[in-house]
Design an enzyme around this catalytic site. Structure first.
Site, PDB file in Angstrom:
ATOM      1  N   THR A 332       0.832  -1.200   0.000  1.00  8.80           N
ATOM      2  CA  THR A 332       0.000   0.000   0.000  1.00  8.80           C
ATOM      3  C   THR A 332       0.870   1.254   0.000  1.00  8.80           C
ATOM      4  O   THR A 332       1.944   1.272   0.605  1.00  8.80           O
ATOM      5  CB  THR A 332      -0.932   0.031   1.240  1.00  8.80           C
ATOM      6  N   SER A 376      -0.648   2.710  10.648  1.00  5.52           N
ATOM      7  CA  SER A 376      -1.464   1.884  11.543  1.00  5.52           C
ATOM      8  C   SER A 376      -0.792   0.516  11.636  1.00  5.52           C
ATOM      9  O   SER A 376       0.156   0.241  10.900  1.00  5.52           O
ATOM     10  CB  SER A 376      -2.874   1.704  10.971  1.00  5.52           C
ATOM     11  N   TYR A 378      -2.002  -2.161  10.644  1.00  7.00           N
ATOM     12  CA  TYR A 378      -2.196  -2.763   9.331  1.00  7.00           C
ATOM     13  C   TYR A 378      -1.103  -2.300   8.361  1.00  7.00           C
ATOM     14  O   TYR A 378      -0.446  -3.117   7.714  1.00  7.00           O
ATOM     15  CB  TYR A 378      -3.583  -2.387   8.778  1.00  7.00           C
ATOM     16  N   HIS A 379      -0.900  -0.996   8.270  1.00  7.98           N
ATOM     17  CA  HIS A 379       0.137  -0.498   7.367  1.00  7.98           C
ATOM     18  C   HIS A 379       1.505  -1.033   7.771  1.00  7.98           C
ATOM     19  O   HIS A 379       2.346  -1.331   6.928  1.00  7.98           O
ATOM     20  CB  HIS A 379       0.147   1.036   7.372  1.00  7.98           C
ATOM     21  N   LYS A 382       2.225  -4.356   6.362  1.00  6.64           N
ATOM     22  CA  LYS A 382       2.651  -4.302   4.960  1.00  6.64           C
ATOM     23  C   LYS A 382       4.132  -3.953   4.862  1.00  6.64           C
ATOM     24  O   LYS A 382       4.827  -4.418   3.964  1.00  6.64           O
ATOM     25  CB  LYS A 382       1.824  -3.268   4.200  1.00  6.64           C
TER      26      LYS A 382
END
Lengths: 606, 606
Positions: A332, A376, A378-379, A382
């Site tokens: 992302t 976050s 989540y990030h 990644k």
């Protein structure tokens, strides 16, 4: 509420227009380049043109359709003119013929798969090459390099014996055939991990239509996460068995699906990979939500475990079973954050000509990973993936494209629009609704479009169909052995305010909606005023990508779909899940106490 | 085998001497600064000096002991002269009085805890301040900042009411007392996660001796990993119950220990943190082995899960329970890799004056994380931690020092040497034996010292006691709210060849060993010829650290300990586990087929 659209807005810095780089879409009358597909499809049920013989705009069409940018109300909508892909012999790909007699029902399975048309090119045109025409066996997953890179065997043509891998290019190899996205291996075996998701399902049909042999796995995690949050996909989707059957019936696409958990059913995944021997693996099998990862410890851990260790397992399996296969992994743009100095956001690594200066000395930074500043857990997952994959390519010679994708939006590809049972999901809840998708849903039910903080946050975006185009181009142009490459996959960048205004304008002027924009307290920890200079040249320069979907056009299409009564009802049903409940700070705060900082209303056109 | 030590060595580049930055230790006669503790302790059983009243060299001593650098054989050993820590009033800390009547048996529990001695400083000396004397309540974990950072309450002195946190400095606060490592909170509550490990146990005793209230958790994972590999600690260690009892009996140190798994027993850890309310948390609870993480998928996943998700859990617990507490987290210099351009390896982030130059434009890189290039899935797990912690400090205002520690070596601190039952572990197997520790063990049993590849790999190193000194200085100087800071914790850097040669020289000349050095195929994927310019100034400049242990001295101490018959026997027993069996490439290769590229022998001195 103000009825002048700008009343009450305090602009902290001039609102610049950031058009998409390729072409100049825009709602303020920037010059278009003419051409393009019709803007408005009158039959949204199947999402394709209602004429008996239409040029389906997969590779871009030269003529046909309604001509230049359409004008509706006082809003000028333009689509970009895609650069025509070219064959090595100079012929130009013009489009694809699709027979669409009576909507989806009358279609033959082959209709969406066959019939590319070409024209003879001029001498100048011959110079413009298909992006991967000159790739050699060094890029081909069918090349067996176990003996080294100087003489190889072809797994697809064992009769050829051993030969120099540089001696054959894609445009001369009988195993590679031309498609609108470059040469592609005939019946290329592509496995999609996470094939039931928003992107996974769309790509499965897309690649199937391109002639790939698509396999896929999923554990329906995305359906379950959304259910866990009390939400549902606002565009209804079919069960997997129905999806598969419909894909076969309507599009003639067979998908080799197996239900499994990438992380927990490792031995089954291993078996499946060994059985299918995919020539490319698309990794969409991660939990994609920043707010979901910030809910609490359990969710943060779940997201990092699922994403990072899931990927790690696949890396080992690829090493042991299919080291020649490329891994096309979804990252992302959010891995990078928004550098407050305004330095460019390069594509993964510093470019070769980037230099570090320090105390009178200089060093090249070329090839080193650029700093990440993910927003976050989540990030962060990644970013962890990025490092794991980067090193796996170094350790084992694996091949990977790591895709830093902009925020995705949209509902349309020719395949998902071909039948309601083929539709891909669309979420609008706090966790899984990306911003444009959510704004459109909010506009449809008269729920204020809520911008967090200043609304001046800038992000890169890409429409669903453009993302599919990018994926096809990457899959068809595999990296070489040991190559870890990053592409920034986006087609333009906008501030959140620009997006809200665009949705509000199209919604009010074209669909008669009254749309209000509200600025509310930001639940996230992020810069909400910042410079932004993303570099996203590689897909254009090296893979021939040009954005085909304009923001306005796709928002229009979404509004067409989402204003349908049964979908509108589904939005209404879950509208209490739109506002943020998850605060990055960890505090518990109820939705009702959100502070509205400013409000602006676009009245419906009478 | 050659008997000239350099025969057969092809030096690919001149072997430079990289002395430790502070002071000039070295085996080739670099000028020492005089002073220092006796080099050779004749009573290794307790590891302290055999005189009735000795100045234990914790903060460095001015005189006493055997004077300048000792000379043994033709090898000149020097120790560095530590900079004297100074009090704010200009008095200088000289050392610590330890009564050691009859070795460990006659010691009173208080002997190792009390009795700092000082002398009055000259005017010039008064200028040299203790590193944390001028810190204020903004750095203090006892400050209750719930109302903000302008007026606070002190948790330790609630009677003081609210006050300006900048009004009190550590040197004026009655809760902070002077130690050799700066001011430290009286009975500071420090929790060590991974307290049973090589570092954890050493630090527990070290901090206990400094007057801290030490608590700790462990699940004995390190013992189990080593057992799983078929190995054992070559320095025998006691069971935890014995350790705890002995610490109390011999050193008067009480450690509040609880057995648990950081990852799996989260609710118990949460309870424990809530009960203890630690003022600093030292995170040593990770699996520290690169080869272990490269064995296979299961081990790679285990290491990343244990390390990354373990840390993630602790971050959330700190947010919810003790946000004012500092997290002192162990990372590794191996996160950075060895940039092939020779650019400096900064301390975590680019310094404020680092500039990016690209296409005629410039931006500051100051404060951005520098690129990482970790060398194994273990090292990757540390990079993942780095990013998670970095962002947790941003999201929640947590405070953390992330320590990029050089390769650790050594066996000695006054506390672990005080009784055999207090010894910390020492590993020499492929997975858990760090290079110097392993070389010394190999030398003791006449097993060739095996260098991987060129042997020219350069790494940063730090001795066990110096690492403890650094930890004390970091713990006593907590970061401010939201501060994520990185220190490169090492005291010098050497090539693997230099280390092998140093071990061989000391072993042959001082201990009568015949030592052979072999260069063998490298199982790792790494640069084995590379530039190396680490920056490691912060601990020296901001925390007053100066290395006290020289490489030669600690190798000497290790040889003294490891040549003891019962330990030598333990090395012999497991010598088949020294050579690498784990190949980064994933290939299966047996030890026997290792190719010896070159060999050099140091004969024992007759």
């Amino acid at each position: 509420m103000a009825d002048h659209p700008h009343r009450g807005i305090h602009r902290r810095r001039p609102l610049q227009h950031r058009g998409q780089r390729a072409g100049c879409p825009g709602i303020e009358g920037s010059p278009g380049l003419g051409g393009g597909a019709p803007l408005r499809s009158s039959d949204d049920q199947c999402g394709v043109l209602p004429c008996a013989l239409a040029m389906e705009a997969m590779g871009g069409i030269r003529d046909g359709g309604s001509g230049g940018g359409g004008v509706r109300g006082n809003l000028r909508l333009r689509r970009q003119h895609p650069r025509q892909p070219r064959l090595a012999d100079g012929r130009s790909y013009l489009g694809r013929i699709t027979l669409l007699g009576q909507g989806s029902k009358g279609m033959e399975p082959s209709d969406l798969r066959d019939g590319y048309i070409f024209h003879e090119s001029s001498a100048e045109e011959k110079d413009r090459m298909i992006h991967n025409a000159q790739c050699t066996c060094l890029n081909c997953p069918a090349a067996d390099m176990t003996a080294g890179e100087t003489t190889i065997r072809c797994r697809r043509q064992p009769g050829k014996g051993t030969f120099d891998p540089r001696s054959i290019t894609f445009d001369r190899c009988p195993e590679w055939q031309l498609t609108p996205y470059g040469y592609m291996l005939k019946k290329m075996r592509v496995m999609i991990l996470g094939v039931d998701g928003y992107l996974g399902w769309t790509l499965a049909l897309w690649l199937g239509a391109l002639g790939c042999e698509v396999s896929g796995v999923d554990n329906y995690a995305r359906r379950n996460w959304v259910k866990e949050r009390g939400a549902h996909t606002i565009v209804p989707i079919a069960r997997m068995t129905d999806r598969l059957r419909t894909a076969k019936e309507v599009l003639g696409i067979e998908i080799n699906f197996r239900e499994m958990d990438i992380l927990k059913d490792r031995s089954r995944l291993q078996e499946f990979i060994d059985e299918v021997r995919p020539e490319a693996i698309v990794y969409y099998g991660e939990c994609p939500s920043a707010p979901y990862s910030m809910i609490d410890l359990e969710h943060a851990c779940y997201v990092q475990e699922n994403n990072v260790l899931g990927t790690l397992g696949v890396l080992f399996m690829m090493r042991d079973l299919v080291p020649q296969t490329s891994l096309i992994k979804l990252g992302t743009m959010g891995e990078y954050g928004t550098p407050i100095t305004g330095r460019p956001i390069f594509e993964g690594m510093f470019p070769p000509d980037a230099v570090l200066k320090w105390r009178g000395r200089e060093w090249s930074l070329g090839g080193e990973l650029i700093p990440r500043d993910p927003g976050s857990f989540y990030h962060l997952s990644k970013v962890h993936d990025t490092y794991n994959i980067y090193k796996a390519c170094r350790f084992w010679g694996l091949r990977s494209y790591d895709i830093m994708q902009g925020v995705i939006y949209g509902v349309h590809t020719p395949q998902v629009a071909a039948d309601p049972r083929l539709r891909t999901r669309l979420d609008m809840d706090e966790c899984f609704g990306t911003v444009i998708n959510r704004f459109v849903a909010q506009a449809v039910i008269g729920f204020p479009l809520t911008m967090y903080g200043s609304g001046e946050q800038i992000r890169g975006f890409i429409g669903l169909e453009d993302a599919m185009q990018c994926m096809s181009r990457l899959i068809s142009h595999p990296p070489k052995r040991g190559e870890y490459a990053v592409v920034n996959q986006m087609s333009g960048y906008y501030s959140i305010r620009q997006l809200a205004e665009t949705v509000a304008k199209i919604g009010s002027q074209e669909f008669g909606l009254t749309v209000t924009i509200q600025r509310v307290e930001n639940p996230r920890v992020e810069y909400d005023i910042h410079p932004y200079e993303p570099i996203y040249d590689r897909l254009r320069d090296e893979f021939g990508f040009e954005a085909k979907v304009s923001l306005e056009e796709e928002i229009y299409r979404m509004l067409e779909l989402l204003t349908q009564p049964h979908i509108k009802a589904r939005i209404e049903e879950k509208k209490h899940l739109i506002l943020p409940r998850t605060w990055w700070s960890g505090k518990k705060k109820i939705v009702e106490s959100l502070e509205v900082i400013e409000e602006i209303t676009y009245k419906a056109k009478k």
